[in-house]
Motif scaffolding. Structure first.
Motif, PDB file in Angstrom:
ATOM      1  N   ALA A 101       0.835  -1.193   0.000  1.00 30.16           N
ATOM      2  CA  ALA A 101       0.000   0.000   0.000  1.00 30.16           C
ATOM      3  C   ALA A 101       0.872   1.247   0.000  1.00 30.16           C
ATOM      4  O   ALA A 101       1.946   1.275   0.587  1.00 30.16           O
ATOM      5  CB  ALA A 101      -0.897   0.005   1.242  1.00 30.16           C
ATOM      6  N   GLY A 102       0.392   2.305  -0.659  1.00 31.66           N
ATOM      7  CA  GLY A 102       1.060   3.590  -0.578  1.00 31.66           C
ATOM      8  C   GLY A 102       0.731   4.242   0.749  1.00 31.66           C
ATOM      9  O   GLY A 102      -0.361   4.072   1.282  1.00 31.66           O
ATOM     10  N   THR A 103       1.666   4.992   1.310  1.00 34.31           N
ATOM     11  CA  THR A 103       1.446   5.655   2.593  1.00 34.31           C
ATOM     12  C   THR A 103       1.752   7.135   2.477  1.00 34.31           C
ATOM     13  O   THR A 103       2.799   7.517   1.954  1.00 34.31           O
ATOM     14  CB  THR A 103       2.331   5.045   3.695  1.00 34.31           C
ATOM     15  OG1 THR A 103       1.993   3.671   3.855  1.00 34.31           O
ATOM     16  CG2 THR A 103       2.114   5.769   5.021  1.00 34.31           C
ATOM     17  N   VAL A 104       0.826   7.953   2.960  1.00 36.06           N
ATOM     18  CA  VAL A 104       1.007   9.394   3.044  1.00 36.06           C
ATOM     19  C   VAL A 104       0.914   9.778   4.512  1.00 36.06           C
ATOM     20  O   VAL A 104      -0.075   9.450   5.177  1.00 36.06           O
ATOM     21  CB  VAL A 104      -0.058  10.149   2.229  1.00 36.06           C
ATOM     22  CG1 VAL A 104       0.097  11.662   2.408  1.00 36.06           C
ATOM     23  CG2 VAL A 104       0.012   9.774   0.761  1.00 36.06           C
ATOM     24  N   THR A 105       1.934  10.421   5.045  1.00 31.79           N
ATOM     25  CA  THR A 105       1.864  10.871   6.430  1.00 31.79           C
ATOM     26  C   THR A 105       1.194  12.239   6.488  1.00 31.79           C
ATOM     27  O   THR A 105       1.321  13.056   5.578  1.00 31.79           O
ATOM     28  CB  THR A 105       3.259  10.949   7.073  1.00 31.79           C
ATOM     29  OG1 THR A 105       4.059  11.891   6.346  1.00 31.79           O
ATOM     30  CG2 THR A 105       3.941   9.583   7.043  1.00 31.79           C
ATOM     31  N   VAL A 106       0.463  12.463   7.572  1.00 36.53           N
ATOM     32  CA  VAL A 106      -0.272  13.714   7.767  1.00 36.53           C
ATOM     33  C   VAL A 106       0.031  14.238   9.160  1.00 36.53           C
ATOM     34  O   VAL A 106      -0.051  13.494  10.139  1.00 36.53           O
ATOM     35  CB  VAL A 106      -1.793  13.501   7.621  1.00 36.53           C
ATOM     36  CG1 VAL A 106      -2.530  14.828   7.785  1.00 36.53           C
ATOM     37  CG2 VAL A 106      -2.134  12.853   6.282  1.00 36.53           C
ATOM     38  N   SER A 107       0.391  15.515   9.247  1.00 36.44           N
ATOM     39  CA  SER A 107       0.575  16.182  10.527  1.00 36.44           C
ATOM     40  C   SER A 107      -0.493  17.259  10.672  1.00 36.44           C
ATOM     41  O   SER A 107      -0.565  18.195   9.875  1.00 36.44           O
ATOM     42  CB  SER A 107       1.963  16.821  10.619  1.00 36.44           C
ATOM     43  OG  SER A 107       2.070  17.622  11.787  1.00 36.44           O
TER      44      SER A 107
END
Length: 399
Positions: free
Chosen positions: A40-46
């Motif tokens: 899976a692709g992962t995008v981090t969010v802050s």
């Protein structure tokens, strides 16, 4: 409905808030990095009070994980919305300061909108997001694909049935309320709303109906007209600790007719020919967790039905909806992680046992105000015990 909702609108106010859509959202890289060994692709969010910083503004189609960390000082939410900025594709709510929660979705190529909601109010801090065509099949194929297709079909039928029951109950409720038969309207209020509560994530996903139908007075934006169930609830159970002016006959008819018209629209949308196409395994799994979050942030606190105190009816309906969503996916969970299935079965049963202890008759519950602090804590512990394994449902099924 609690403030967690863009909710239900959906969740509640995304379409109605006034914050700038582009404020505070920054991309650090041009594409999502690789995920773990699931592929899976992962995008981090802050998420902070002023910002919603994503590690990417685009990702390839397929399974996609948004790993959302609350770097602010108040609870936050994160949403992936369709291009129109209203329909909810996926959401994670009630992320406390310092905590990280994952949103797992199956994303087709197209344009989307991301939104962080610090404080869980307003429209949120938004930005555009693009899913590019990876060339791979977005949906599973083979035996797993067949299982998930069956799950989607069965769950869609469940939602259609609940929306039909909601419409029939609302018609009866509105007839009693507009005729001034308050005793009958009070009797119909909670059991009719239970149909809404069982399918609430789907209702919220449409974006515009939830704030009209289920917004609490405490969550109104400045200048926003209050309509829907909780307006009529207050009129049927007027508060004794404040000056309250009952709705006039004309106002009763106006707001009851609006509620019925919105309920008819919800029914029509869930019975449209393409309704099933809007549901997938990820949305079912995420919906199950959203329903339990509803319990944790509204029903367990007594804030949802603040005048009628019928929160335990809503509580049961949310648990019913979450369990149906889980059980529609259970065969896949058993095949992938049978220990998780056993844990979910056990903890759903344990929570149900705690709820059953507060029944009043076969289908009713005691008033929420009758619960002691210890009883509320016991219910809360059972909710928390289920929440953790349920948070793993979507990833287990999709990744």
């Amino acid at each position: 409905m609690n403030s967690t909702t863009v909710r239900s609108t959906t969740t509640a106010g995304l379409a109605l808030g006034t914050l700038l859509l582009t404020a505070g959202c920054v991309a650090n890289s041009p594409a999502a990095g690789p995920g773990d060994d699931t592929g899976a692709g992962t995008v981090t969010v802050s998420s902070t009070a002023e910002g919603c910083e994503l590690s990417a503004t685009e990702a390839p189609s397929g399974s996609l994980v948004f790993s959302v960390t609350n770097d602010g000082e108040e609870a936050t939410e994160f949403y992936l919305l369709a291009e129109d900025g209203e329909r909810i594709v996926g959401e994670v709510e009630n992320i406390g300061p310092g905590l990280t929660r994952d949103l797992v979705v199956t994303a087709a190529p197209g344009r989307y909108v991301t939104a962080c909601k610090p404080g869980m109010t307003g429209e949120g801090i938004r930005a555009d997001f693009t899913v590019t065509d990876s060339g791979a099949d977005v949906a599973p194929t083979g035996a797993l694909g067949d299982q998930l297709d069956a799950a989607v079909h069965n769950y869609a039928e469940y939602v259609e049935d609940e929306s039909s029951e909601l419409l029939a109950g609302t018609e009866e409720f509105v007839a009693a309320y507009t005729a001034g038969d308050d005793a009958a309207a009070r009797e119909l209020y909670a059991p009719t709303r239970a149909h809404w509560e069982r399918m609430e994530p789907v209702a919220e996903s449409f974006g515009d109906l939830d704030p009209r139908m289920d917004l609490r007075e405490a969550d109104l934006a400045e200048g926003q007209e209050w309509t829907g169930w909780h307006l009529l609830e207050k009129d049927l159970w007027p508060p004794k600790d404040e000056k309250y002016t009952p709705l006039t006959g004309a106002e009763r008819t106006k707001y009851a007719d609006l509620l019925l018209a919105d309920t008819q629209e919800l029914h029509d949308r869930t019975h449209a020919a393409d309704f099933e196409d809007t549901i997938d395994a990820a949305s079912i799994g995420n919906g199950a967790k959203e329903l339990l979050d509803e319990v944790a942030t509204g029903k367990i606190t007594g804030e949802e039905e603040i005048w009628s105190h019928t929160d335990l009816v809503d509580f049961q309906a949310n648990v019913d909806g979450a369990r149906v969503a889980y059980e529609s996916l259970r065969d896949v969970v058993v095949a992938k992680d049978d220990e998780l299935a056993d844990e979910l079965d056990e903890r759903f049963d344990a929570l149900q046992d705690e709820l059953d202890a507060h029944r009043d008759g076969k289908d009713g519950f005691v008033s929420y105000t009758d619960l002691t602090d210890d009883q509320v804590r016991t219910l809360s512990v059972a909710v928390d015990a289920l929440s953790e394994p349920l948070s793993r449902l979507t990833a287990t099924v999709v990744l």
